[in-house]
Design a protein around this motif. Structure first.
Motif, PDB file in Angstrom:
ATOM      1  N   SER A 171     -20.769  11.050  44.200  1.00  0.00           N
ATOM      2  CA  SER A 171     -21.036   9.634  44.483  1.00  0.00           C
ATOM      3  C   SER A 171     -20.598   8.747  43.345  1.00  0.00           C
ATOM      4  CB  SER A 171     -22.522   9.428  44.763  1.00  0.00           C
ATOM      5  OG  SER A 171     -23.260   9.728  43.603  1.00  0.00           O
ATOM      6  N   GLY A 172     -20.266   9.305  42.176  1.00  0.00           N
ATOM      7  CA  GLY A 172     -19.788   8.451  41.093  1.00  0.00           C
ATOM      8  C   GLY A 172     -20.118   9.006  39.735  1.00  0.00           C
ATOM      9  N   PRO A 173     -19.610   8.322  38.672  1.00  0.00           N
ATOM     10  CA  PRO A 173     -19.841   8.807  37.309  1.00  0.00           C
ATOM     11  C   PRO A 173     -21.268   8.502  36.865  1.00  0.00           C
ATOM     12  CG  PRO A 173     -18.647   6.726  37.279  1.00  0.00           C
ATOM     13  CD  PRO A 173     -18.817   7.083  38.705  1.00  0.00           C
ATOM     14  N   ASP A 174     -21.695   9.182  35.784  1.00  0.00           N
ATOM     15  CA  ASP A 174     -22.992   8.870  35.213  1.00  0.00           C
ATOM     16  C   ASP A 174     -22.840   7.689  34.260  1.00  0.00           C
ATOM     17  OD1 ASP A 174     -22.991  11.686  32.851  1.00  0.00           O
ATOM     18  OD2 ASP A 174     -21.716   9.929  33.044  1.00  0.00           O
ATOM     19  N   TRP A 175     -23.963   7.239  33.683  1.00  0.00           N
ATOM     20  CA  TRP A 175     -23.949   6.038  32.863  1.00  0.00           C
ATOM     21  C   TRP A 175     -23.101   6.204  31.606  1.00  0.00           C
ATOM     22  CZ3 TRP A 175     -23.416   1.412  31.788  1.00  0.00           C
ATOM     23  CH2 TRP A 175     -23.983   0.748  30.680  1.00  0.00           C
ATOM     24  N   LEU A 203     -19.446   5.966  32.579  1.00  0.00           N
ATOM     25  CA  LEU A 203     -19.057   4.610  32.984  1.00  0.00           C
ATOM     26  C   LEU A 203     -19.003   3.696  31.772  1.00  0.00           C
ATOM     27  CD1 LEU A 203     -18.425   2.584  35.209  1.00  0.00           C
ATOM     28  CD2 LEU A 203     -20.862   2.255  35.551  1.00  0.00           C
ATOM     29  N   LEU A 227     -11.045  -4.138  37.663  1.00  0.00           N
ATOM     30  CA  LEU A 227     -11.477  -2.984  38.464  1.00  0.00           C
ATOM     31  C   LEU A 227     -10.389  -1.911  38.494  1.00  0.00           C
ATOM     32  CD1 LEU A 227     -13.410  -4.554  41.469  1.00  0.00           C
ATOM     33  CD2 LEU A 227     -14.309  -3.328  39.524  1.00  0.00           C
ATOM     34  N   LEU A 285     -10.450  -0.223  35.125  1.00  0.00           N
ATOM     35  CA  LEU A 285     -11.676   0.574  34.979  1.00  0.00           C
ATOM     36  C   LEU A 285     -11.534   1.877  35.749  1.00  0.00           C
ATOM     37  CD1 LEU A 285     -14.432   0.298  33.661  1.00  0.00           C
ATOM     38  CD2 LEU A 285     -15.278  -0.742  35.729  1.00  0.00           C
ATOM     39  N   LYS A 286     -10.960   1.775  36.891  1.00  0.00           N
ATOM     40  CA  LYS A 286     -10.752   2.980  37.712  1.00  0.00           C
ATOM     41  C   LYS A 286      -9.838   3.966  36.992  1.00  0.00           C
ATOM     42  CE  LYS A 286      -9.250   3.998  42.355  1.00  0.00           C
ATOM     43  NZ  LYS A 286      -8.685   3.438  43.591  1.00  0.00           N
ATOM     44  N   LEU A 301     -11.727   5.544  34.109  1.00  0.00           N
ATOM     45  CA  LEU A 301     -12.709   6.526  34.593  1.00  0.00           C
ATOM     46  C   LEU A 301     -12.006   7.804  35.019  1.00  0.00           C
ATOM     47  CD1 LEU A 301     -15.231   4.357  36.599  1.00  0.00           C
ATOM     48  CD2 LEU A 301     -15.806   5.986  34.813  1.00  0.00           C
ATOM     49  N   THR A 302     -10.861   7.646  35.649  1.00  0.00           N
ATOM     50  CA  THR A 302     -10.107   8.823  36.097  1.00  0.00           C
ATOM     51  C   THR A 302      -9.670   9.645  34.892  1.00  0.00           C
ATOM     52  OG1 THR A 302      -9.289   7.474  37.900  1.00  0.00           O
ATOM     53  CG2 THR A 302      -8.210   9.593  37.571  1.00  0.00           C
ATOM     54  N   VAL A 345     -12.793  11.442  33.407  1.00  0.00           N
ATOM     55  CA  VAL A 345     -13.245  12.588  34.214  1.00  0.00           C
ATOM     56  C   VAL A 345     -12.232  13.721  34.136  1.00  0.00           C
ATOM     57  CG1 VAL A 345     -13.682  13.332  36.585  1.00  0.00           C
ATOM     58  CG2 VAL A 345     -14.659  11.198  35.762  1.00  0.00           C
TER      59      VAL A 345
END
Lengths: 424, 192
Positions: free
Chosen positions: B123-127, B130, B177, B180-181, B184-185, B188
């Motif tokens: 469902s998404g990254p952790d804090w 992020l 955005l 940020l994406k 994040l990619t 991860v």
């Protein structure tokens, strides 16, 4: 990962971030802050001394001549103005003062959006203005305050809320609290509100003319207050300084019918004590304070789950519980609306439609325009364009005169209507 | 009508509080109580570390105490925008100092290492993840992200706080955005 704004919002809403502050830090910072504030108040801002100014002026011929010319001009103008000056016929402070001598007041008028007539009575029970009786009545509700006890009755639900000590009632019904606070300041829309309006309102304008019917000289005031997208019109009697009529709009340029029109004011009339006796109507359900507090606390739980924790499925359970337990409270409509919104967030639009339609049908007199908006949105998402269009139009109708047309939901409803009518 | 007039009365009360706070300690104290939690929360979202958030929160409110007497705003909205602008400036200033930035990144890295299977959560990254991605953005963009997604500010408010046009904020956020994406990619993938 995420594709857009909404996806990222959902991700953020699910994060577990501890933002609990340390109460010791909060308290010690408050003390420090107020101490710095007091220090700042003691030290006046730096003023340029007159000696420095004199030195600057006397430095050059040009500045000396210019200063001399200014002084002469101001002197001439001052003499001219003094000759022409007249005491103003009316000042708002005079109305404030005049209102302090009032012992009874009766106001009649109409509330929007359906122009429902209202009547408002207030009687001060002794020279101390904190003690008074009041009654506010429309065909939909009656609010009575007698000493420290208060009753709030809603016709459509046939429910009565009783407050044993109105001064302590945190959970007091909003309209009761509003009228009670207004009465506390002094009779209706008092000097305090007017004085603040005059200080901060935009385009305050006064004009004087004779009232055609009474022949008396009146002052007509108009102003607007942009932070709340509001505008006002009121009439004061120049001789008595008292307010005679007033109107209020939910826009800044007095467009369309006013939200409230106070048509007549009667001061110091004889008011029978019976006006302030409240008889509980037959068959009415009495909601006591404890039950109201429990209802408020339950609704608040739902709100925290929705707004703070974004746990929509959990919030639905709480709002559903509220609706089942307190169907007679007008907040039950809000609970159904919130269930619809939660289902919308979960993208379960059929269930959203079910809840929102229920709100509209079971509480037609208290349906918020936002309820219609979310209903329209749910129909839109499920491809039911005709129903969506109807719901958005109902949003505009119920919101007219109440919500700011430039903001949500009216602005958004208009955008949807434009899209839907284009596709036709 | 009564709901609306109650709101008028409340709003006038709040605006009156802001004006009185220029000279009355009691009024300033009330504003403090209204906004402390929000400002502290904003600082935590911007700075990751609660103790540092407390320090910056202190700096902000002490500055308010020194400057409130000359504050030109008239309404509660004006005050709120001013307060957030001060806070954004102080948090950006803190992060800009490279040594402090490194300290924050080190803390974030430690948090990521000790995190459980949060990174695998579809469902998404952790804090921490992020936050690390947000920290790679420019300070002004970090402020926009925090205001929009953590404080749920609307575009109009964000525009007033960072002194930009609303349309600019919308366009900028769209670009943020995307970045940020990507960040994040990378984060991860780097961990995988």
């Amino acid at each position: 990962m995420f594709e857009n704004d909404s996806d990222l919002k959902k991700i953020v809403s699910r994060l577990d971030i501890d933002t609990t502050p340390n109460p010791d830090h909060r308290d010690s910072l408050r003390r420090q802050m107020l101490s710095v504030f007091q220090q700042t108040q003691k030290t006046p801002p730096h003023h340029t001394s007159w000696q420095t100014i004199r030195r600057i002026i006397m430095k050059s011929k040009i500045t000396k001549l210019a200063t001399a010319a200014m002084i002469i001009l101001i002197a001439v103008l001052g003499i001219t103005l003094l000759d022409n000056a007249a005491t103003p016929a009316w000042a708002i402070e005079q109305t404030v003062e005049a209102l302090e001598n009032i012992e009874t007041l009766v106001i009649t008028g109409t509330d929007s959006p359906e122009s429902i007539p209202f009547k408002f009575w207030i009687k001060f029970t002794d020279t101390n203005s904190d003690s008074f009786d009041l009654r506010y009545e429309t065909e939909k509700q009656i609010v009575v305050v007698r000493g420290t006890r208060a009753w709030a009755y809603r016709h459509y639900a046939n429910t009565v809320k009783i407050y044993e000590n109105v001064k302590d009632s945190e959970g007091m019904m909003r309209d009761l609290r509003f009228w009670y606070k207004i009465a506390q300041l002094t009779p209706w829309i008092t000097g305090k509100v007017f004085a603040i309006l005059k200080a901060f309102a935009d385009d305050w304008q006064e004009s004087y003319r004779r009232d055609e019917q009474t022949g008396q000289e009146r002052v007509f005031v108009t102003c607007s207050y942009k932070p709340l997208s509001s505008s006002f019109w009121f009439v004061c009697d120049v001789d008595t300084k008292l307010i005679r009529e007033g109107k209020y709009w939910r826009n800044t340029n007095r467009q369309g019918p006013p939200v409230c029109h106070a048509i007549s004011f009667a001061y110091n009339e004889q008011i029978s004590d019976e006006i302030f006796d409240f008889q509980i109507p037959e068959g009415a359900k009495v909601i006591d304070r404890k039950e109201q507090e429990e209802a408020d606390a339950l609704f608040e739980r739902g709100e925290k789950l929705f707004h703070d924790k974004k746990q929509f499925a959990e919030a639905i359970k709480i709002y559903q519980q509220f609706y089942e337990k307190y169907p007679d409270l007008n907040m039950a409509e809000s609970a159904l609306m919130m269930i619809g919104i939660c289902y919308g967030r979960l993208e379960q639009y059929d269930k959203a439609i079910e809840a929102l339609e229920k709100a509209v049908h079971e509480y037609p007199e208290y349906t918020f325009c936002a309820t219609y908006f979310y209903l329209g949105n749910a129909y839109w998402q499920t491809g039911q364009k005709d129903r969506a269009l109807e719901a958005f139009k109902n949003c505009l109708i119920t919101g007219e005169g109440i919500r700011d047309p430039k903001k949500f939901p009216l602005k958004n409803a208009r955008e949807y209507i434009r899209k839907l009518e284009k596709k036709k | 009508m009564v709901d609306v007039m109650a709101k008028v009365e409340n709003q006038i009360g709040s605006d009156d509080l802001v004006l009185r706070a220029r000279t009355e300690a009691g009024a300033l104290g009330q504003l403090y109580e209204m906004y402390y939690q929000r400002i502290f929360r904003f600082c935590v979202h911007r700075l990751f570390n609660k103790q540092i958030a407390e320090d910056v929160t202190s700096t902000v409110f002490l500055q308010v105490a020194r400057r409130i007497h000359s504050f030109k705003g008239r309404t509660e909205n004006d005050f709120r925008n001013w307060l957030y602008a001060l806070t954004a400036n102080h948090t950006n200033a803190y992060i800009r100092k490279s040594s402090r930035r490194k300290q924050l990144l080190a803390e974030v890295a430690a948090a990521i290492t000790t995190a459980d299977t949060a990174a695998d959560d579809p469902s998404g990254p952790d804090w921490p993840t992020l936050y690390a991605a947000i920290l790679k953005l420019k300070p002004k963009h970090q402020t926009i992200v925090t205001l929009r997604f953590f404080e749920n500010a609307d575009f109009e408010q964000i525009a007033k706080i960072i002194n930009a046009r609303e349309a600019t904020v919308r366009v900028t956020l769209h670009r943020i955005l995307k970045k940020l994406k990507n960040h994040l990619t990378e984060t991860v993938d780097g961990r995988a």
